[in-house]
Enzyme design. Structure first.
Site, short mmCIF file in Angstrom:
data_model
loop_
_atom_site.label_atom_id
_atom_site.label_comp_id
_atom_site.label_asym_id
_atom_site.label_seq_id
_atom_site.Cartn_x
_atom_site.Cartn_y
_atom_site.Cartn_z
CG ASP A 35 24.60 -37.56 -36.14
OD1 ASP A 35 25.61 -38.26 -36.06
OD2 ASP A 35 24.47 -36.48 -35.53
N GLY A 48 30.16 -40.35 -35.73
CA GLY A 48 31.60 -40.15 -35.57
C GLY A 48 32.09 -40.59 -34.21
CG PHE A 66 40.71 -44.06 -21.52
CD1 PHE A 66 39.99 -45.16 -21.09
CD2 PHE A 66 40.50 -43.59 -22.79
CE1 PHE A 66 39.08 -45.76 -21.93
CE2 PHE A 66 39.59 -44.18 -23.64
CZ PHE A 66 38.88 -45.28 -23.20
#
Length: 1440
Positions: A581, A863, A726
């Site tokens: 991760d 993620g 954004f």
């Protein structure tokens, strides 16, 4: 027996929609049922169906329209329903509904035929009426039995057998009142799963009938009652344990056993007991960890009051309160929060690894409940939603409340594992709990893990059993022949047993068959049960070595490494793929303002004024003192004093730079205890605004139409005209402000995006800034380019009209807005560059570099966004500028992904074909492509016309040899190294987005994806779900048969940790879910290097050496019986004393081999880390495999032959000088046994390369122990072999025989080892030799970029990364995120600041801090004229 019962409803109005609208949803039933149901992939011939109560007639319509729709995933019991007649008002409602929306009765039929205990149901729908009949049988003993077991806690079934009776509705229906005044209609639920979930708020009695999972989390495998049977079942899955159980049964038969069953029973019981104790200890740790999680406290609403409730006590339908920085206990429906408009901010790092905040918003109707406990307790809404699933970004449901239906989606759901941020409190209704939560649905199941050596041992055991059967078969035939030709004629001296028939052929045949089993017992030590005892003891000791390693102790968190399992240690030495991760594992989740560039001048480096060199920043370096600023943050560190001097000297460029940082953002200010805090949606924005604050540009307040900052004590107010937000395609954000009748646009974004929108005449500053960008990129920093534009009033007015027209466009609104944005975001002036460091954990680059050098492939599964993941890849040295290409797979459709994979495969093939020996002297243009006019042409074949992208002009020697090993790494270990190295991939990397990974993991594309991925040096998968992480790991396990390790720190990593062969959790963080599911826990990623290269390699090396020696000594010991059988008529007579056979592996040879398996090491831990290529043998199973086993067996067979024949030759007809006969069987057995022990001692002394005090005690002590124990047994216990050994050692023959036998056995071994060391030395041999030759010469360290001292280099890649989500600008300009609506003169000064003069005069304390009088959310005051909240509005409403 069939019974008819009536459907029960109530006489009051239902909580669901009015009856006239119940059947209007008929046309949408197909879509609803598809979203609410999960279908099983398996077809079953017989299915059980049950009927349960529900709260909406909509469920009845679902049944009638889709009678056969069912689910096979989960089981839920059916509540007992009593049905009575329905009152007239319900009858009229139903008739009205049938009038408005009739049901086609020609096809709406349902039939179930189930025998025995199963349910038989028949449904038909005639015009205007509904008829339902059900049939059930009596339950009987089985239901009662399981009911008792469930009450005792032994059996937990979610499918209780309950009596269901028939139901019919025709014409008139009756109603009665229930406790909660709601409709209880027919609800269809299958035995195997639920089609939809029904929950009633604050009604545990109602919800309990569905037997939803509670919030209890269990990661342990056993309970008190199931431990013994389950553990024994697992242990007997080992073939050796089952084999010895069969032997024990055979030994209980006196006719075929020459050994007492105690010799097998005691070791077998010992092995099972020791393993059971170890497994119980491991599971006890899991129980303890589970208890810590389940005993966390949450505030739950009970009888109108908040009470403390353990997490395990929270149930579906409960309303719980959560406060800021708390973990969410279950999947909850957000009801109300402290923030305006029901907004709630959460951090989902535990779920997807992202640290930027997410916005959730409750229904406006429930937000009005505020935090009033009485109103929340009276809330009796009913939720109809989808069943539990693992989709993190999807939720569909409906809230039935106050005769209205409200749609529910994922924006209103808080998932377990999230952390509440920037929100003082919120209330939510538990939807999914425990194992039904989306987090646990993504966690996967705990698997029984076995090492490769365990699997190989099982295969070897099978081979040994076949070998044993072959030997026994040979002895059977030989015994039958001997008895037939010789033994039959000598029955006077060797009488046959009475069980044997006296016939010649038949009798010899029966004897041969009995001898088969006798030799199976005698030779059973070839598969010693003590092998598994020793293996478990060694693993147990190695686990404690990991736990006690002070070099893996993290002082900050006071955390040691911990081996949570004791069965996988040697697998740590064979890891081929590491899946890591990012957030919390590689990084610290801390963003710091590290460097910057302002109008072509770089700041952030500390320069030595004497030498002009850059000084390395360490912990001892003094930071700049910002204490003069009343708003400074002590944790902010900046070391370059030049920038502060420029700001204090009022340099225009420096002021413009920090003014832009203070104004161009979506941060919200907040005051707590008189201190200013920032609520930032992303850590990047927080770091930038914090930097401006410390340099004197303090962002203090905002309203929907203004921004207020303080510059060196002076308040500056700006009118906020627009926020151009954004998004991932724009890669920039802008704000348009007005002050003193001047309009200015501030913009920040990616370098390539901003550079394309700069005005002319800035070439010089652009070039210098580009140099700084390249430098920052080479250091792994996250960069944003800042620009501004002065906008004329007339131009702005024209642009504003275009913007308003585009905002209300019906078609192509987004495209039109983008065109309008382009008109104003152009002709900008470059202000500077910000460089933020996403702080890595200590030692991450060195660890990754070392593991890659060892031949381990590292994949990052995160993620986070693509840009962030790539930036971290460069920062931690996973990606380098020397790579030939970094492939980006971001296709949306399957065809796009397939096309990209095909293109990348062709690129790799072309590079490997035309540049097989390396890519040298690349000349690149600014885009990273080859220049057409290459000065130094490569002396190789001309490649076709393609563009091979590189990111650095330093891309030399990428392919150092034909195996793809870089030249620098090839020379890293030792000089003149010729040891083959595991093939590393070429200089490629691949980055895959989550939506593309879905297609890459499909059956059609997974092989193409693998072909590219295995040739890449690094693989990064971004935007992946927890389940996708597990699928990637499973793909590598299945397709490449590779040993995998997964490491993570959050709940989103649990699934891949469980799926991998080895799971490592990062402890010491906020969430401990990963640790609870892991096999090993460490405090920092850098400790993974030592865990693998030291403990993993040592464990594998020791275990392999132990196994080779163990099989050798047992074959040498056991086959002595076989050679002796040729001289005893194959009668299964043992050459050794039975007691010696029993304790040979237990007492005489166990301690030396344990010392070898626990303490042995070829090189020290220092050199294990310094020379990572020592790890290579484990990747190829080089130290123990079938070939090594066969070599050990051959060595053992040879030794057994020598051990028996040499003493037999000396003692065959020997007579002592006293005339005593020395050729008896007992004396020969004692001599052979003594020489065997001496040979074993010599062999293990030769095998031991690292001597400790324990080795000396165990090796030489065991030799002494043999003589002591033999004397004790023979002279004290009066064994049958008493005096044999004592007589033998008094004769010179014994010593000559012993010396000759040991020499014959040892000389070939010594010769072979000297030959290998001299002609084919291993890497460890070279290192040991190098140590002796260069004792006082320190090895040259590996030069690696570190987080604190990065190499000064240039990179032509973009280092843009910005963790920001679209939508915050819209919230700000619409005012929905504001706590209170400014009124009157306060419009420009939120939070009660008043005018500039008033604020300076009245609201400053003696420290210059603002005095804030703020109404807390949720509070009420009768005297207050201002509402503490804005008018409630939906998140999708935009005030243009």
């Amino acid at each position: 027996m069939h019974e008819n019962i009536l459907l029960k409803t109530i006489e009051d109005k239902p909580l669901s929609a009015p009856s006239t609208s119940i059947f209007h949803r008929h046309q949408n039933e197909n879509e609803i049922e598809r979203s609410f149901s999960r279908h099983s992939t398996k077809t079953r011939k017989h299915k059980k169906h049950k009927l349960s109560s529900s709260s909406s007639l909509h469920s009845l319509v679902s049944i009638l329209k889709h009678p056969m729709q069912c689910d096979n995933n989960q089981q839920h019991s059916v509540p007992n329903v009593s049905f009575e007649n329905i009152e007239n008002d319900a009858k009229s409602n139903l008739s009205n509904s049938n009038t408005n929306a009739s049901i086609d009765n020609s096809t709406s039929q349902l039939q179930y035929t189930i025998e025995g205990d199963e349910l038989t149901t028949t449904k038909s729908i005639p015009e205007g009426s509904v008829s339902i009949q059900t049939q059930t049988s009596t339950i009987g003993f089985r239901a009662s039995f399981f009911s008792v077991l469930e009450k005792l806690g032994i059996w937990r079934s979610q499918d209780l057998y309950k009596t269901t009776t028939a139901t019919s509705i025709s014409g008139e229906v009756k109603a009665t009142t229930t406790a909660r005044n709601s409709v209880t209609s027919l609800y269809f639920r299958t035995v195997h799963g639920e089609n939809e979930r029904r929950i009633r708020a604050n009604d545990r009695e109602y919800n309990s009938q569905f037997h939803y999972a509670n919030n209890y989390i269990k990661t342990s495998k056993y309970s008190f009652l199931t431990f013994l049977p389950l553990n024994l079942l697992e242990q007997f899955q080992r073939l050796a344990n089952f084999y010895f159980l069969c032997l024990l049964i055979l030994q209980l038969i006196p006719a075929i056993s020459s050994l007492t069953p105690v010799t097998t029973a005691i070791p077998l019981i010992g092995v099972l007991s020791l393993t059971a104790i170890k497994d119980a200890y491991d599971d006890f740790q899991r129980h303890t960890s589970d208890s810590q999680v389940n005993n966390r406290i949450s505030k739950c609403l009970r009888n109108g009051k908040l009470v403390n409730e353990k997490w395990s006590g929270v149930q579906v339908g409960d309303i719980i309160r959560m406060e800021n920085d708390q973990f969410v206990a279950a999947d909850i429906l957000l009801l109300t929060s402290s923030e305006p408009n029901g907004l709630t901010f959460i951090e989902t790092a535990e779920l997807d690894g992202e640290t930027n905040l997410k916005i959730k918003q409750c229904l406006m109707e429930t937000a009005a409940l505020n935090q009033r406990e009485d109103l929340l307790w009276e809330f009796n809404g009913e939720i109809i939603c989808e069943p539990p699933n693992n989709l993190l970004n999807k939720f569909e449901g409906t809230l039935l409340w106050k005769n209205q239906r409200f749609p529910l989606d994922n924006e209103k759901l808080l998932l377990r594992g999230c952390v509440l941020r920037n929100t003082q409190w919120c209330y939510g209704l538990v939807i999914f709990a425990g194992k039904d939560t989306k987090l646990m649905q993504n966690s996967g199941k705990t698997k029984f893990k076995r090492t490769n050596i365990d699997k190989l041992l099982n295969f070897i055991i099978i081979g040994i059993v076949f070998f044993l059967l072959s030997v026994c078969g040979f002895c059977t035939v030989a015994a039958a022949v001997w008895e037939g030709f010789i033994g039959y004629n000598f029955q006077v001296y060797l009488p046959w047993d009475k069980l044997i028939v006296p016939q010649h052929i038949q009798g010899s045949t029966i004897i041969g068959l009995l001898v088969f089993f006798s030799y199976a017992i005698v030779l059973n030590t070839v598969v010693p049960i003590s092998l598994y005892v020793s293996v478990e003891v060694i693993r147990f000791a190695q686990s404690f070595q990991i736990n006690w390693d002070e070099k893996m102790f993290h002082k900050k968190t006071k955390t040691f490494a911990k081996a949570r399992t004791t069965t996988l240690n040697e697998e740590l030495g064979q890891i081929q793929y590491v899946f890591s991760d990012k957030t919390g594992t590689l990084t610290q989740n801390i963003m710091t303002f590290n460097k910057c560039s302002i109008t072509g001048r770089s700041y952030g480096d500390v320069i030595d004024l004497r030498t002009g060199d850059i000084v390395e920043i360490t912990e001892d370096t003094r930071p700049v003192d910002f204490s003069f600023n009343p708003y400074y943050e002590p944790e902010f560190k900046w070391y370059d004093r030049e920038l502060l001097n420029a700001v204090r000297a009022d340099e225009t460029h420096a002021h413009n730079y920090f003014r832009l940082l203070a104004l161009c953002h979506t941060v919200m200010p907040e005051y707590k205890d008189g201190r200013l805090f920032y609520q930032a949606q992303s850590p990047d924005e927080s770091a930038l605004v914090s930097a401006a604050r410390n340099f004197g540009f303090v962002f203090k307040a905002r309203t929907p139409t203004s921004i207020t900052i303080e510059v060196n004590g002076q308040i500056e107010e700006y009118e906020l005209l627009h926020i151009i937000d954004f998004n991932n395609s724009r890669k920039r954000m802008s704000v348009i402000l007005r002050r003193n009748n001047k309009i200015v646009l501030y913009c920040k974004g990616a370098d390539n995006v901003i550079y394309d929108r700069l005005g002319n005449n800035q070439m010089d500053i652009k070039n210098r800034t580009q140099e700084h960008l390249n430098k920052f990129a080479g250091e792994g920093l996250r960069t944003l380019v800042l620009a501004e534009r002065q906008v004329e009033e007339n131009f702005y007015n024209r642009w504003k009209r275009k913007y308003q027209d585009a905002s209300i466009a019906i078609s192509s609104r987004e495209e039109k807005l983008d065109l309008v944005y382009e008109e104003i975001e152009c002709e900008m002036r470059l202000v500077g560059v910000s460089a933020i460091e996403d702080k890595l954990q200590d030692g991450v680059p060195e660890t990754i570099s070392s593991l890659q050098t060892a031949g381990i492939k590292i994949w990052v599964l995160t993620g986070d966004k693509q840009e962030t993941a790539i930036n971290i890849g460069y920062s931690c040295s996973l990606l380098t500028d020397d790579m030939v290409d970094v492939f980006i797979v971001d296709g949306v459709t399957k065809s796009e992904v397939e096309q990209q994979l095909r293109k990348f495969k062709e690129s790799i093939k072309i590079v490997n074909t035309f540049h097989p020996n390396g890519v040298q002297n690349f000349n690149l243009n600014t885009n990273g492509h080859f220049k057409p006019d290459v000065r130094n042409e490569m002396e190789m074949k001309t490649p076709p016309a393609i563009s091979i992208v590189t990111f650095s002009s330093e891309a030399n020697n990428i392919f150092g040899n034909e195996n793809g090993i870089s030249a620098s790494r090839q020379n890293q270990s030792t000089p003149n190294q010729t040891t083959p190295v595991v093939e590393e991939s070429s200089g490629f990397a691949i980055v895959v987005n989550g939506h593309s990974l879905v297609h890459c993991l499909s059956i059609d594309l997974e092989q193409k994806f693998l072909e590219i991925a295995v040739q890449c040096k690094a693989v990064i998968c971004c935007r992946v779900t927890p389940l996708q992480k597990a699928l990637v790991v499973a793909l590598m396990k299945r397709s490449k048969n590779a040993v995998t390790l997964a490491i993570g720190d959050g709940a989103n990593d649990v699934s891949m940790i469980k799926e991998a062969h080895i799971g490592v959790g990062i402890s010491g963080q906020e969430g401990m879910q990963a640790v609870l599911a892991s096999d090993y826990a460490i405090a920092q990623f850098r400790f993974l290097e030592r865990l693998l290269l030291v403990h993993g390699r040592w464990s594998y090396y020791r275990m392999c050496k132990f196994l080779r020696y163990f099989f050798y000594k047992n074959f040498a010991f056991t086959l002595c019986h076989f050679w002796y059988s040729f001289f005893c008529g194959f009668s299964a007579q043992t050459v050794f004393d039975p007691m010696f056979i029993s304790v040979y592996n237990l007492f005489y040879t166990s301690l030396p081999v344990l010392a070898l398996g626990i303490f042995e090491q070829d090189v020290s831990d220092k050199y294990s880390v310094e020379y990572p290529k020592l790890y290579t043998p484990g990747l190829t199973n080089a130290l123990f495999n079938t070939r090594e086993f066969v070599k050990s067996v051959i060595h053992g067979v040879f030794s057994s032959l020598v051990l028996f024949l040499v003493p037999y030759g000396h003692y065959g007809d020997r007579i002592s000088h006293d005339g005593h006969v020395l050729s008896d069987q007992m004396l020969l057995g004692s001599v052979v046994a003594t020489i065997l022990i001496l040979d074993n001692t010599a062999q293990i002394a030769l095998d031991t390369g690292y001597w400790t005090v324990f080795n000396h005690i165990m090796v030489w002590g065991s030799l002494l122990w043999y003589f002591i124990l033999d004397s004790f047994y023979n002279y004290v216990i009066r064994g049958p072999y008493v005096g044999s050994l004592a007589k033998a050692i008094t004769e010179s023959t014994f010593w000559l025989t012993t010396l000759l036998t040991v020499i014959i056995l040892m000389v070939p071994v010594l010769a072979w080892r000297f030959y290998n060391f001299d002609c084919h030395p291993s890497l460890s041999d070279r290192i040991r030799l190098k140590q002796r030759e260069m004792k006082h010469v320190k090895p040259k360290p590996i030069v690696i970029r570190t987080a604190s001292a990065r190499r000064s280099r240039r990179s032509l890649r973009s280092s843009y990364a910005f963790a920001h989500e679209e939508g915050f600008g819209r919230l700000i300009t619409s005012g929905k995120i504001m706590r209170r609506m400014p009124q009157g003169h306060e419009a420009a000064y939120p939070l009660g600041l008043g005018s500039v003069k008033k604020q300076q005069h009245q609201n400053m304390d003696h420290n210059g801090m603002l005095k804030i009088n703020k109404i807390l959310p949720g509070s009420s005051s009768a005297n207050s004229d201002l509402s503490p909240r804005l008018p409630l509005s939906d998140l999708d409403t935009i005030n243009l």
